[in-house]
Design a protein around this motif. Sequence first.
Motif, PDB file in Angstrom:
ATOM      1  N   ARG A   1     -24.801  15.269  30.542  1.00 25.05           N
ATOM      2  CA  ARG A   1     -25.206  15.866  31.293  1.00 25.05           C
ATOM      3  C   ARG A   1     -26.650  15.837  31.999  1.00 25.05           C
ATOM      4  N   GLU A   2     -26.698  14.940  31.404  1.00 22.46           N
ATOM      5  CA  GLU A   2     -28.493  14.824  31.552  1.00 22.46           C
ATOM      6  C   GLU A   2     -28.655  13.616  32.881  1.00 22.46           C
ATOM      7  N   PHE A   3     -29.431  14.627  33.992  1.00 18.77           N
ATOM      8  CA  PHE A   3     -29.587  13.736  35.358  1.00 18.77           C
ATOM      9  C   PHE A   3     -31.173  13.826  34.991  1.00 18.77           C
ATOM     10  N   ARG A   4     -31.712  13.640  34.463  1.00 13.97           N
ATOM     11  CA  ARG A   4     -33.369  13.458  34.788  1.00 13.97           C
ATOM     12  C   ARG A   4     -33.514  12.274  34.198  1.00 13.97           C
ATOM     13  N   VAL A   5     -34.908  11.536  34.365  1.00  8.77           N
ATOM     14  CA  VAL A   5     -35.272   9.925  34.515  1.00  8.77           C
ATOM     15  C   VAL A   5     -36.995   9.876  34.611  1.00  8.77           C
ATOM     16  N   GLY A   6     -36.896   9.208  33.574  1.00  9.50           N
ATOM     17  CA  GLY A   6     -38.367   8.715  32.632  1.00  9.50           C
ATOM     18  C   GLY A   6     -39.344   8.998  33.785  1.00  9.50           C
ATOM     19  N   LEU A   7     -39.083   7.908  34.775  1.00  7.79           N
ATOM     20  CA  LEU A   7     -40.678   7.389  35.438  1.00  7.79           C
ATOM     21  C   LEU A   7     -39.961   7.839  36.811  1.00  7.79           C
ATOM     22  N   SER A   8     -39.861   8.775  37.802  1.00  4.98           N
ATOM     23  CA  SER A   8     -39.329   8.051  38.977  1.00  4.98           C
ATOM     24  C   SER A   8     -40.528   7.212  39.797  1.00  4.98           C
ATOM     25  N   PRO A   9     -40.195   7.238  41.075  1.00  4.27           N
ATOM     26  CA  PRO A   9     -40.381   5.933  41.935  1.00  4.27           C
ATOM     27  C   PRO A   9     -41.995   5.822  42.478  1.00  4.27           C
ATOM     28  N   SER A  10     -41.615   7.023  42.233  1.00  2.53           N
ATOM     29  CA  SER A  10     -43.762   6.901  42.871  1.00  2.53           C
ATOM     30  C   SER A  10     -44.433   6.908  41.690  1.00  2.53           C
ATOM     31  N   SER A  11     -43.921   7.558  40.636  1.00  6.76           N
ATOM     32  CA  SER A  11     -44.647   6.344  39.125  1.00  6.76           C
ATOM     33  C   SER A  11     -44.170   5.262  38.663  1.00  6.76           C
ATOM     34  N   VAL A  12     -43.572   4.849  39.074  1.00  2.46           N
ATOM     35  CA  VAL A  12     -43.452   3.116  38.912  1.00  2.46           C
ATOM     36  C   VAL A  12     -44.141   2.886  40.034  1.00  2.46           C
ATOM     37  N   ARG A  13     -44.397   3.152  41.226  1.00  7.04           N
ATOM     38  CA  ARG A  13     -45.208   2.376  42.268  1.00  7.04           C
ATOM     39  C   ARG A  13     -46.549   2.377  41.588  1.00  7.04           C
ATOM     40  N   VAL A  14     -47.153   3.695  40.577  1.00  8.50           N
ATOM     41  CA  VAL A  14     -48.435   3.154  40.379  1.00  8.50           C
ATOM     42  C   VAL A  14     -49.202   2.441  39.105  1.00  8.50           C
ATOM     43  N   LEU A  15     -47.685   2.648  38.196  1.00  5.66           N
ATOM     44  CA  LEU A  15     -48.133   1.497  37.433  1.00  5.66           C
ATOM     45  C   LEU A  15     -48.314   0.086  38.383  1.00  5.66           C
ATOM     46  N   GLU A  16     -46.828  -0.517  38.070  1.00  3.37           N
ATOM     47  CA  GLU A  16     -46.837  -1.377  39.708  1.00  3.37           C
ATOM     48  C   GLU A  16     -48.159  -1.921  39.637  1.00  3.37           C
ATOM     49  N   GLU A  17     -48.673  -1.261  40.671  1.00  6.79           N
ATOM     50  CA  GLU A  17     -50.216  -1.648  41.533  1.00  6.79           C
ATOM     51  C   GLU A  17     -51.044  -1.521  40.105  1.00  6.79           C
TER      52      GLU A  17
END
Length: 368
Positions: free
Chosen positions: A12-28
């Motif tokens: 029941r671990e529902f956290r995730v390593g990267l949020s969508p906003s973090s993904v955007r920063v990395l993708e940019e």
Amino acid sequence: MEIGVPKETKDREFRVGLSPSSVRVLEEAGHSIFVETAAGVGAGFTDEDYIQAGAKIVPTAEEAWNRELVVKVKEPLKAEYQFLQKEQLLFTYLHLAADRTLTEHLIDCGVTAIAYETVELPDGKLPLLTPMSIIAGRLAVQFGARFLERQQGGRGVLLGGVPGVSPGKVTILGGGVVGTEAARIAVGMGARVQILDINVERLAYLETLFGSRVELLYSNSSAIEANVPDTDLLIGAVLVLAKKAPILVSREFVKKMRPGAVIVDVAVDQGGCIETLRPTSHTNPVYIEEGVVHYGVPNMPGAVPWTATQALNNSTLPYVLKLANRGIKALEFDPNLAKGLNVRSHQLVHPAVREVFPDLADTTDKKR
């Protein structure tokens, strides 16, 4: 760099390593992010959210793991050991002092493992542990209050009391971030609160925060023995960097507690500071021993994944970006991040973890 974000597999671990906003920063910044399908659903993020942020959704854990840098929340479980690769960068919470099996496997497979909890600033602060410590401290009282309810096996005590009836007593072992946040919530509920700590300067600082609303005591075995028996909620909030927590409350002390009292040990992911406490899970969070309710969930912030994921990413993203931009060489440019290094090239390198497992340290030294 290719960055993988697998779905967490801990109970029941529902956290995730990267949020969508973090993904955007990395993708940019020019990086490619591969997110396992449904990895963020428990935290409120859909696959479509990640796609819009620039990530690629992959159908299996293996495809997320098969990347140069893997960003997670919790340590790899045994089912995930098969995915660890030589010279791969793994960035997550590890808490190796309480997990010899994982430590041995990280050494054997040759992965480069950097632990959130040992990234350390020059003043000793732990920037990637602090946000989850804040949440865990606050949740400790919230969960403690819940399990004090009679229907949950507790004494049936309302921490805040009511006019004409005494409030419940909360004793907190450790006055660091977890202990401070636990006290903040307990005071807000109207409980009688005391904090025990061995750092007199920290106690003086806590006095500036709480004044007379919290009883501040120097921690030793006599003080613990004197105050534990009549405590309704006992919270373990002890932290020794990268080492097992010391046992402060023996079974004999627990026996003296009132039936239905509750223990919440936030230090459980570092071995725990209560002798009778063992790790539990969100599915089965408590058990009763010596008549006392024990709560030992090691990933408490996983209960509030929407809040916890974003709080964690606010702190981890700058370091993830450095690793993505420079790879392992990022450690040469950031001494704070370098302190997070636990295992590299089949070597156990973190000094505190080496002290916990001296035989593993000796073995890896001989391989050099």
